[in-house]
Design a protein around this motif. Structure first.
Motif, short mmCIF file in Angstrom:
data_model
loop_
_atom_site.label_atom_id
_atom_site.label_comp_id
_atom_site.label_asym_id
_atom_site.label_seq_id
_atom_site.Cartn_x
_atom_site.Cartn_y
_atom_site.Cartn_z
N CYS A 117 84.91 8.62 23.97
CA CYS A 117 83.98 8.23 22.78
C CYS A 117 83.12 9.34 22.76
O CYS A 117 82.08 9.68 23.39
CB CYS A 117 82.99 6.98 23.19
N ASN A 163 80.33 11.22 21.92
CA ASN A 163 79.02 10.97 21.18
C ASN A 163 78.50 12.32 20.97
O ASN A 163 77.98 13.09 21.98
CB ASN A 163 78.21 10.26 21.94
N SER A 188 76.74 9.18 17.17
CA SER A 188 76.80 8.85 18.32
C SER A 188 76.49 7.26 18.83
O SER A 188 75.74 6.63 17.96
CB SER A 188 75.74 9.54 19.23
N ASN A 189 77.27 6.59 19.74
CA ASN A 189 76.75 5.42 19.99
C ASN A 189 75.45 5.14 20.80
O ASN A 189 74.95 3.95 21.00
CB ASN A 189 77.84 4.69 20.71
N TRP A 194 72.52 7.02 19.99
CA TRP A 194 71.41 7.41 19.34
C TRP A 194 70.98 6.09 18.39
O TRP A 194 71.74 5.14 18.29
CB TRP A 194 71.41 8.58 18.47
N THR A 204 78.53 6.42 13.84
CA THR A 204 79.04 6.45 15.10
C THR A 204 80.15 7.58 15.16
O THR A 204 80.59 8.07 14.19
CB THR A 204 79.64 5.29 15.43
N PRO A 205 80.71 8.03 16.68
CA PRO A 205 81.82 8.87 16.56
C PRO A 205 83.10 8.19 16.53
O PRO A 205 83.32 7.05 16.49
CB PRO A 205 81.47 9.45 18.04
N GLU A 227 86.78 7.29 17.29
CA GLU A 227 87.14 6.67 18.85
C GLU A 227 88.40 7.30 19.03
O GLU A 227 89.62 7.16 18.21
CB GLU A 227 87.34 5.05 18.91
N THR A 271 74.88 15.59 23.77
CA THR A 271 76.13 15.15 23.72
C THR A 271 76.11 14.48 24.89
O THR A 271 75.59 14.60 26.07
CB THR A 271 77.08 16.29 23.97
N CYS A 281 84.21 1.46 21.66
CA CYS A 281 82.97 2.52 22.32
C CYS A 281 81.71 1.88 22.41
O CYS A 281 80.78 2.28 23.42
CB CYS A 281 83.14 3.70 21.24
N SER A 282 81.44 0.79 21.73
CA SER A 282 80.03 0.14 21.94
C SER A 282 80.07 -0.68 23.21
O SER A 282 79.14 -0.54 23.93
CB SER A 282 79.94 -0.95 20.89
#
Length: 315
Positions: free
Chosen positions: A65, A67, A106-107, A109, A114-115, A117, A159, A171-172
């Motif tokens: 992930c 981020n 990013s997961n 922020w 989201t980024p 995967e 990062t 990723c969450s």
């Protein structure tokens, strides 16, 4: 007689070795837009490469992930992100697609993007690599920015590349698990630039030259905001000075002059800082009038007289 029975027990021991944990290292190449000219009002693009190297159990899958936060250009901006030089900011963003439509986020922020995967299946050797392209774009519509170098740093918490075996979830679910900080920078240099176009100046059709014949034309000058410039006009094809230029037809000519002011008192020539026109760019087109005068003189033979002037911009 008693018989004795001996019962022998066999103790079986089993030692389970711990499962090999996955381990990853990451890199992100710096993003440089190089020299740009925002007065062109066009997008600029660049790319970077995200690379992951992981080891672990063979044939297991590692979910990565990547981020990426806002960066130091403006820590609370995401759409767009910002490059900065002091308090002056240049908008840009990072994307996961070449169409520049999906923001790389990013997961970790507070913003929606989201980024991507990335899933790496480890080969039998237990070590593998996966990479992805980061697409960066500076959008148009920023013509009024001054000539500066703009940067943003992604050091520290900007990062947080997290990862785990896919069994953990998406990723969450992975969140900040095993998070690694991977620094990189984004930069662009807005260079000073000037462009000029000019319309023809037409004195029209005249029956005699017993009095002044005045007409005006114009030029369009686009220079980087806050950049000073000077506009010079040469003497034409056969002229000898700013007020002694010559429109010609064969061996005949008509004398004329070009001026910086409507009163025709400030001759416009090609001596920088003396009879040139000074200005300061705004980043957008500026219209500059060019005032012409044909003074009284002997009327030449009928026909169309012309001259060619070269306009030069110093900046």
């Amino acid at each position: 007689m008693k018989r004795l029975m001996t019962v022998c027990g066999i103790l079986l021991a089993f030692a389970a070795s711990p499962a090999q944990a996955q381990s990853c290292t990451f890199s992100i190449s710096n993003i440089s837009f190089g020299n740009i000219d925002v007065t062109l009002n066009t997008p600029y693009t660049a790319t970077a490469t995200f690379t992951a190297n992981c080891t672990g159990l063979n044939n297991r899958r590692v979910r990565i992930c990547p981020n990426i936060g806002s960066g130091t250009g403006d820590p609370v901006a995401y759409d767009p992100r910002k490059l900065a030089n002091g308090a002056t900011r240049l908008s840009y963003n990072l994307f996961s697609d070449s169409g520049y439509s999906t923001i790389w986020g990013s997961n970790l922020w507070p913003f929606p993007p989201t980024p991507p995967e990335l899933v790496l299946r480890l080969p039998p050797a237990g070590s593998g690599t996966v990479s992805a392209t980061i697409y960066a774009q500076i959008p148009a519509g920023q013509q009024t920015l001054p000539a500066l170098t703009y940067t943003s740093s992604f050091a520290g918490g900007h990062t947080a590349i997290s990862y785990a075996y896919t069994a953990v979830g998406n990723c969450s679910a992975i969140g900040a698990m095993n998070a690694v900080q991977v620094p990189f920078t984004v930069s662009a240099t807005n260079v000073a630039a000037c462009r000029v176009t000019a319309a023809d100046l037409d004195f029209g059709t005249v029956a005699n030259l017993t009095s002044n014949v005045d007409q005006s034309g114009s030029a369009s000058i686009t220079c980087t905001n806050q950049s000073t410039y000077r506009v010079l006009l040469d003497d034409g094809l056969t002229g000898t000075g700013p007020t002694d230029r010559r429109m010609t037809l064969g061996a005949n000519d008509v004398t004329y002059g070009l001026y910086r002011d409507a009163a025709r008192t400030l001759a416009w020539g090609d001596t920088s800082g003396v009879n040139s026109l000074a200005g300061t760019g705004t980043g957008t087109a500026q219209t500059v009038p060019i005032h012409g005068r044909v003074p009284p003189q002997t009327m030449p033979s009928p026909g169309t007289y012309s001259d060619t002037i070269v306009m030069t911009v110093e900046y």
